[in-house]
Design a protein around this motif. Structure first.
Motif: not given
Length: 192
Positions: A12-17, A34-37
């Motif tokens: 939640s503190e970084i951004s994923t593409l 599932k691991n990080s809603p």
């Protein structure tokens, strides 16, 4: 020997593409959520499968962009997952990520990966990651199933109690570690 370094990331503190909106993209997105809603994820794809769109609509931090990948997509993201069937695109994304110090995972292509997504066992706050160094996701899945069955259902209660105990311990760091080791050993001695 598996030389991978396991870490747990606050998604939640970084951004994923994620590049690719089909079955593999949906599988990667599902594993993340599932691991990080609360994970912040952008999915770019020329077209999307309905399962991915159905999944994304329930998570406000997931954004879908319907168009082809553009190199500028990399700029606002820390982690990139490639999930298309275009090998040449994946090679280009890997090269561009390298220039920008981004880490990348390319589905089913270990030589292009900076990291792998492992199988994860979760029992309350306990999370165990399993890696086969990219060699056998099927074995990792079987190990996950085995550990899910093996870990006691009271795991969360145990963790809560141990945190309470830890918060009340006195002494220096080494003394606290010694006391906690004794307490946890007693828990496992009871299991035998």
């Amino acid at each position: 020997m598996n030389t991978m370094f396991p870490i747990f990331i606050k998604m939640s503190e970084i951004s994923t593409l994620i590049v690719g909106g089909g079955n593999v993209g949906e599988e990667k997105l599902s594993a993340i959520l599932k691991n990080s809603p609360d994970a912040v994820v952008t999915v770019v794809s020329k077209e999307f499968g309905q399962p991915l769109l159905d999944l994304a609509k329930d998570f406000p931090n997931v954004k879908t962009i319907e168009r082809g990948f553009e190199v500028s997509d990399l700029e606002d993201h820390h982690i990139v997952l490639c999930a298309t069937d275009d090998y040449n695109l994946h090679v280009m994304i890997k090269e561009e990520c390298g220039k920008r110090n981004k880490i990348v995972n390319v589905a089913d292509t270990p030589p292009l990966c900076d990291f792998y997504l492992g199988s994860v066992v979760t029992k309350g706050d306990l999370k165990v990651g399993i890696s086969t160094n990219g060699k056998s996701p099927t074995l990792a899945k079987r190990m996950r199933e085995f550990l899910e069955d093996a870990l006691p259902s009271e795991t969360q209660e145990l963790l809560d109690n141990l945190k309470e105990i830890r918060d009340k311990l006195t002494g220096d760091f080494q003394e606290k570690v010694k006391q906690l080791n004794n307490i946890t050993q007693q828990v496992f001695d009871k299991k035998e």
